[in-house]
Write an enzyme that holds these catalytic residues in place. Structure first.
Site, PDB file in Angstrom:
ATOM      1  N   CYS A 117      -3.609  10.667   1.677  1.00 40.71           N
ATOM      2  CA  CYS A 117      -2.857   9.422   1.512  1.00 40.71           C
ATOM      3  C   CYS A 117      -1.498   9.662   0.874  1.00 40.71           C
ATOM      4  O   CYS A 117      -0.470   9.335   1.441  1.00 40.71           O
ATOM      5  CB  CYS A 117      -3.658   8.465   0.643  1.00 40.71           C
ATOM      6  SG  CYS A 117      -5.337   8.307   1.234  1.00 40.71           S
ATOM      7  N   LYS A 126       0.837  -1.209   0.000  1.00 39.45           N
ATOM      8  CA  LYS A 126       0.000   0.000   0.000  1.00 39.45           C
ATOM      9  C   LYS A 126       0.875   1.263   0.000  1.00 39.45           C
ATOM     10  O   LYS A 126       0.630   2.221  -0.746  1.00 39.45           O
ATOM     11  CB  LYS A 126      -0.904  -0.031   1.240  1.00 39.45           C
ATOM     12  CG  LYS A 126      -1.592   1.253   1.561  1.00 39.45           C
ATOM     13  CD  LYS A 126      -2.667   1.563   0.568  1.00 39.45           C
ATOM     14  CE  LYS A 126      -3.095   2.999   0.699  1.00 39.45           C
ATOM     15  NZ  LYS A 126      -4.436   3.245   0.254  1.00 39.45           N
TER      16      LYS A 126
HETATM   17  N1  SAJ Z   1      -1.981  15.076  -8.591  1.00 42.27           N
HETATM   18  C1  SAJ Z   1      -1.103  15.862  -9.342  1.00 42.27           C
HETATM   19  N2  SAJ Z   1      -0.764  15.453 -10.590  1.00 42.27           N
HETATM   20  C2  SAJ Z   1      -1.253  14.290 -11.133  1.00 42.27           C
HETATM   21  C3  SAJ Z   1      -2.116  13.498 -10.363  1.00 42.27           C
HETATM   22  C4  SAJ Z   1      -2.472  13.912  -9.094  1.00 42.27           C
HETATM   23  O1  SAJ Z   1      -0.651  16.916  -8.889  1.00 42.27           O
HETATM   24  O2  SAJ Z   1      -0.899  14.009 -12.279  1.00 42.27           O
HETATM   25  C5  SAJ Z   1      -2.388  15.508  -7.232  1.00 42.27           C
HETATM   26  C6  SAJ Z   1      -3.886  15.743  -7.077  1.00 42.27           C
HETATM   27  O3  SAJ Z   1      -4.265  17.015  -7.514  1.00 42.27           O
HETATM   28  C7  SAJ Z   1      -4.063  15.558  -5.584  1.00 42.27           C
HETATM   29  C8  SAJ Z   1      -3.004  14.505  -5.230  1.00 42.27           C
HETATM   30  O4  SAJ Z   1      -2.111  14.474  -6.327  1.00 42.27           O
HETATM   31  O5  SAJ Z   1      -3.772  16.759  -4.876  1.00 42.27           O
HETATM   32  C9  SAJ Z   1      -3.549  13.125  -4.982  1.00 42.27           C
HETATM   33  O6  SAJ Z   1      -4.577  12.800  -5.885  1.00 42.27           O
HETATM   34  P1  SAJ Z   1      -4.738  11.362  -6.558  1.00 42.27           P
HETATM   35  O7  SAJ Z   1      -5.918  11.402  -7.448  1.00 42.27           O
HETATM   36  O8  SAJ Z   1      -3.465  10.946  -7.150  1.00 42.27           O
HETATM   37  O9  SAJ Z   1      -4.955  10.350  -5.345  1.00 42.27           O
HETATM   38  P2  SAJ Z   1      -5.932  10.257  -4.055  1.00 42.27           P
HETATM   39  O10 SAJ Z   1      -5.212  10.822  -2.888  1.00 42.27           O
HETATM   40  O11 SAJ Z   1      -7.284  10.770  -4.333  1.00 42.27           O
HETATM   41  O12 SAJ Z   1      -6.044   8.632  -3.922  1.00 42.27           O
HETATM   42  C10 SAJ Z   1      -4.850   7.858  -3.830  1.00 42.27           C
HETATM   43  C11 SAJ Z   1      -4.957   6.689  -4.827  1.00 42.27           C
HETATM   44  N3  SAJ Z   1      -3.665   6.023  -4.956  1.00 42.27           N
HETATM   45  C12 SAJ Z   1      -3.066   5.842  -6.158  1.00 42.27           C
HETATM   46  O13 SAJ Z   1      -3.549   6.220  -7.193  1.00 42.27           O
HETATM   47  C13 SAJ Z   1      -1.764   5.102  -6.157  1.00 42.27           C
HETATM   48  C14 SAJ Z   1      -6.023   5.698  -4.342  1.00 42.27           C
HETATM   49  O14 SAJ Z   1      -6.054   4.544  -5.172  1.00 42.27           O
HETATM   50  C15 SAJ Z   1      -5.711   5.281  -2.900  1.00 42.27           C
HETATM   51  O15 SAJ Z   1      -6.681   4.357  -2.410  1.00 42.27           O
HETATM   52  C16 SAJ Z   1      -5.775   6.520  -2.045  1.00 42.27           C
HETATM   53  O16 SAJ Z   1      -4.722   7.399  -2.488  1.00 42.27           O
HETATM   54  C17 SAJ Z   1      -5.585   6.099  -0.598  1.00 42.27           C
HETATM   55  O17 SAJ Z   1      -6.583   6.059   0.130  1.00 42.27           O
HETATM   56  O18 SAJ Z   1      -4.462   5.726  -0.222  1.00 42.27           O
END
Ligand code: SAJ
Length: 411
Positions: free
Chosen positions: A266, A212
């Site tokens: 996360c 994870k």
């Molecule tokens: N972000 C960027 N650039 C990108 C993608 C995301 O700056 O290209 C930023 C987003 O704006 C946000 C942050 O990253 O601020 C996180 O967003 P996210 O959509 O990547 O992830 P979360 O936090 O909503 O969910 C993640 C997911 N993990 C992965 O994709 C590896 C989800 O599957 C997990 O279950 C979740 O964390 C968790 O609960 O751990």
């Protein structure tokens, strides 16, 4: 059928959907939470968090009598612990919620029960939880001392659902099942098979914990790469969005998108759990965290530089949520930036956030919540912080009157 009565401890963003999905499969679910307000809300068939469609599933589960919430744990056959694991000031993991939760279920445990830790945890946390349980119940045997002969089965099965898509991903995603022994894993698979349509893949508890953390660190490192490119491109006068588009035309390159920082509960937290266990080795993972955490301050510096052209600059921040098209403002770099700007420029900051109706109470005084048109009319500077769909269609002509700082590359 095994496990007809399931207790979910911690009814938040993961625990409540999980409880509701078990209940929708006609399991008797006892939800436990220390928050009396959450318990009362759920028992009315309502929800205290935001997640699409969750209200309907919880309502049905409560009305049909399969889901009930309480503040005091009751006997069950399987216990799922889904409480927060934040970090402390020094980025060290805070396991106090797991400790409190495990000590609260210990008195009702009985031979044959299964205890699953779902909370994202540093390596070793499942063994620690089992130790707390064993300490509280010397009359029962646990896997760390009695292996396959133990009275209680213990496993770590981390959730990996994407906020906004939780109900679908809970069912469809593959599930990593890390038992403290093979029989513990088998027991956990039998439990999750009640609703998981993806594969339940068996490993040990430590690997499941690390898996994870690895998933979220992978994403953090990749976002940090994009963010670092954006910082480099600023210095070299190159458009980072065009650069990434071009580089991504290579068949084996897939760079993520830069932004104002990494938010959520996360990705900005979990990598620290790896760093805290292996500080000497986790160099790249630590640096990625530092790069991503540095972005909000860099955005603020940019706004300050542009604002210095005006005597009384009026600033509109577009987006407060931690990512596009959701209303979740927790751990949001956009919110952090807007707040800091409102301190630097008192009474001059407007916020546009189409996904909320009201600002959090502590911000109501210093920031005004306005709609897109209002902001475009009144502001001198427009700072795009979240790529919500409403902002992608803004008329370029209206923007040309203002100075635009676009952290997501959509304008
Ligand atoms: N972000 C960027 N650039 C990108 C993608 C995301 O700056 O290209 C930023 C987003 O704006 C946000 C942050 O990253 O601020 C996180 O967003 P996210 O959509 O990547 O992830 P979360 O936090 O909503 O969910 C993640 C997911 N993990 C992965 O994709 C590896 C989800 O599957 C997990 O279950 C979740 O964390 C968790 O609960 O751990």
């Amino acid at each position: 059928m095994p496990y007809q009565t399931i207790s979910v401890v911690g009814l938040g963003y993961i625990g409540l959907p999980t409880a509701a999905v078990f209940a929708s499969r006609k399991k008797k679910v006892i939800g436990v939470d220390v928050n009396q307000h959450a318990v009362e809300t759920i028992n009315r068939g309502e929800i205290h968090i935001v997640e699409p469609d969750l209200d309907m599933v919880v309502h049905a589960a409560v009305v049909e009598g399969y889901l009930r919430a309480t503040t005091v744990p009751e006997p069950a056959e399987a216990f799922l612990i889904a409480v927060p694991t934040p970090f402390k000031e020094n980025h060290e993991p805070d396991l106090s919620y797991i400790e409190t939760a495990s000590k609260s279920i210990a008195p009702v445990l009985k031979k044959g029960d299964l205890v699953i830790l779902e909370s994202t945890s540093p390596v070793g946390a499942t063994e620690q939880m089992a130790a707390w349980l064993a300490e509280a119940r010397p009359d029962l045997t646990f896997p760390q001392t009695h292996g396959e002969a133990s009275d209680i089965r213990v496993a770590h099965c981390p959730e990996r659902v994407l906020p906004g898509h939780v109900l679908r991903e809970l069912v469809q995603n593959d599930r990593v099942i890390g038992g403290m022994t093979p029989k513990c894993s088998e027991a956990a698979v039998a439990l999750y098979k009640a609703f998981v349509e993806g594969d339940c893949v068996i490993t040990n508890a430590r690997t499941a914990e690390m898996c994870k953390l690895t998933e979220n660190s992978f994403r953090d490192v990749n976002i940090a790469f994009a963010n670092e490119l954006s910082i480099i491109c600023d210095k070299l006068d190159i458009n980072v969005w065009e650069l990434i588009r071009l580089a991504n035309r290579h068949p084996r390159v897939n760079i993520l998108q830069p932004g104002p920082g990494v938010g959520g509960h996360c990705i900005a937290v979990d990598p620290w759990f790896i760093v805290s266990k292996t500080p000497e080795q986790a160099r790249l993972i630590r640096t990625a965290r530092e790069v991503n955490d540095s972005k909000p301050e860099l955005v603020i510096e940019k706004v300050k530089a542009e604002a210095s052209r005006f005597k009384n600059p009026r600033i509109a921040c577009f987006g407060l949520a931690f990512k596009p098209d959701i209303d979740d403002l927790r751990e949001s770099p956009a919110l952090e930036i807007t707040k800091k700007l409102s301190q630097l420029f008192p009474d001059a900051v407007m916020a546009v956030e189409p996904n909320i109706e009201k600002l959090p109470r502590n911000l109501e005084k210093q920031i005004s919540l306005v709609d897109v048109n209002n902001a475009l009319e009144k502001a001198d500077l427009a700072v795009l912080l979240v790529d919500h769909k409403e902002f992608k269609t803004i008329n370029k002509e209206k923007l040309s009157r203002l100075i635009a700082i676009d952290t997501k590359g959509i304008w």
